[in-house]
Design a protein around this motif. Structure first.
Motif, PDB file in Angstrom:
ATOM      1  N   VAL A  30       0.844  -1.192   0.000  1.00  0.00           N
ATOM      2  CA  VAL A  30       0.000   0.000   0.000  1.00  0.00           C
ATOM      3  C   VAL A  30       0.883   1.247   0.000  1.00  0.00           C
ATOM      4  O   VAL A  30       1.762   1.407   0.846  1.00  0.00           O
ATOM      5  CB  VAL A  30      -0.927   0.022   1.229  1.00  0.00           C
ATOM      6  N   VAL A  31       0.650   2.128  -0.978  1.00  0.00           N
ATOM      7  CA  VAL A  31       1.395   3.384  -1.095  1.00  0.00           C
ATOM      8  C   VAL A  31       0.388   4.533  -1.093  1.00  0.00           C
ATOM      9  O   VAL A  31      -0.534   4.552  -1.906  1.00  0.00           O
ATOM     10  CB  VAL A  31       2.232   3.430  -2.384  1.00  0.00           C
ATOM     11  N   CYS A  32       0.565   5.486  -0.181  1.00  0.00           N
ATOM     12  CA  CYS A  32      -0.347   6.626  -0.067  1.00  0.00           C
ATOM     13  C   CYS A  32       0.280   7.873  -0.687  1.00  0.00           C
ATOM     14  O   CYS A  32       1.470   8.124  -0.512  1.00  0.00           O
ATOM     15  CB  CYS A  32      -0.697   6.896   1.395  1.00  0.00           C
ATOM     16  N   PHE A  33      -0.542   8.623  -1.387  1.00  0.00           N
ATOM     17  CA  PHE A  33      -0.102   9.869  -1.999  1.00  0.00           C
ATOM     18  C   PHE A  33      -0.809  11.037  -1.308  1.00  0.00           C
ATOM     19  O   PHE A  33      -2.034  11.118  -1.320  1.00  0.00           O
ATOM     20  CB  PHE A  33      -0.409   9.883  -3.492  1.00  0.00           C
ATOM     21  N   GLY A  34      -0.033  11.933  -0.723  1.00  0.00           N
ATOM     22  CA  GLY A  34      -0.600  13.071  -0.021  1.00  0.00           C
ATOM     23  C   GLY A  34      -0.791  14.292  -0.892  1.00  0.00           C
ATOM     24  O   GLY A  34      -1.443  15.246  -0.489  1.00  0.00           O
ATOM     25  N   GLU A  35      -0.230  14.259  -2.116  1.00  0.00           N
ATOM     26  CA  GLU A  35      -0.384  15.376  -3.030  1.00  0.00           C
ATOM     27  C   GLU A  35      -1.428  15.020  -4.089  1.00  0.00           C
ATOM     28  O   GLU A  35      -1.628  13.854  -4.412  1.00  0.00           O
ATOM     29  CB  GLU A  35       0.935  15.733  -3.708  1.00  0.00           C
TER      30      GLU A  35
END
Length: 319
Positions: A30-35
């Motif tokens: 799981v990879v989260c993108f905050g932008e």
């Protein structure tokens, strides 16, 4: 090899901590993108190596062109069970399973009243002045009791907003193309004879309609001109229902007393967007659905959707 899952627009950095992902992490990275990725090219660059994408509400559009450029995509999960930003036919053509989650109507009801009360009592101006050493009391609050609240839409959210208005002692009127007198009576509100009557006679107008071809641009310059100079407009529904340029012009001209807006034509708003500097505007960055309970549901059920997909039995399918 593990599948890869991208979580988009994790602005608060809570996606992997607000719920337990352990049921899938043995098989999924799981990879989260905050932008926020504003363009299709940016999305393709970020997502080309991902098998699963989790997206919030309708912020990111997944048209046929984008889906076609993501050949590795197998599962797309959107919060909520209705989404106009996804081309479901294209997803089906490309073998992409689309699933949703539950979504509570309570947070947008509460935010509607936060905006309405903030406008009526000048909360932001008064709080800012207090902190900055400005004047002690500079606004004259607008009363709710005995005033008319006009609702464009009396569905699941609109009816709950209506009941709060009634509790404040407001007279509540509602209108939509399909609204019946029986439904209005059931909620305890007055059925407006027309959209124009509601706009002309209401002290506060709040929008609670789904976006469709019939509601797009429903409130434009001519409709805003019907509102009283001392009236307020609140929109926590969809930006395209209210003509944004017409609203900016009305606020700048002082044609209405103020507006509370949580939805915009472009999200996130560019730094130089005129909505950031429009007078008489209380604006929030699309917080209607953003609450702890809703996020627990969104991400918790997203994990369930992934687990079910991995097990060969997808749940909460959309399309």
């Amino acid at each position: 090899m593990k599948l890869r899952c991208a979580v988009l627009d994790d602005f608060q950095s809570v996606a992997t901590t607000i719920t337990d992902w352990s049921s899938v992490t043995d098989e999924v990275e799981v990879v989260c993108f905050g932008e926020h990725f504003a363009s299709e090219d940016e999305l393709v660059t970020a997502l080309r190596d991902f098998d699963i994408v989790v997206t919030l509400r309708e912020r990111v559009f997944f048209p046929a062109a984008l889906i076609g450029r993501l050949p590795q995509l197998k599962l797309l999960i959107a919060s909520g069970m209705r989404n106009s930003a996804i081309d479901f036919a294209a997803a089906e053509r490309h073998g992409v399973t689309v699933c949703g989650t539950a979504s509570s109507s309570t947070p947008p009801v509460e935010l509607t009243w936060a905006l309405l009360l903030g406008l009526a009592r000048g909360i932001v101006d008064e709080a800012t002045a207090l902190r900055d050493g400005g004047p002690w009391q500079s606004t004259l609050g607008a009363d709710l009791h005995g005033r008319r609240l006009g609702l464009l839409g009396l569905g699941k959210i609109g009816s709950r907003v209506a009941r709060v208005g009634l509790a404040f002692g407001m007279e509540v009127m509602a209108w939509s193309r399909n609204l019946t007198g029986e439904r209005a009576d059931e909620v305890g509100v007055t059925l407006a004879a027309s959209k124009e009557q509601l706009l002309e006679s209401s002290d506060f107008v709040s929008v609670h309609l789904a976006l469709s071809d019939r509601t797009r641009g429903l409130v434009g310059a001519s409709e805003l001109s019907l509102m009283r100079p001392g009236s307020y407009l609140v929109n926590t529904s969809r930006a395209a229902i209210v003509d944004q340029d017409a609203l900016i012009a009305a606020l700048r001209a002082g044609a209405i007393a103020g507006a509370g807006v949580d939805v915009f034509d472009i999200e996130p708003l560019p730094a130089d967007h005129p909505m950031r500097s429009t007078p008489r505007l209380l604006a929030t960055p699309h917080l209607g659905y953003v609450s702890r309970a809703n996020y627990e549901t969104y991400y918790g059920q997203a994990v369930e959707d992934i687990r079910a997909y991995l097990d060969g039995a997808p749940v909460r399918r959309l399309g």
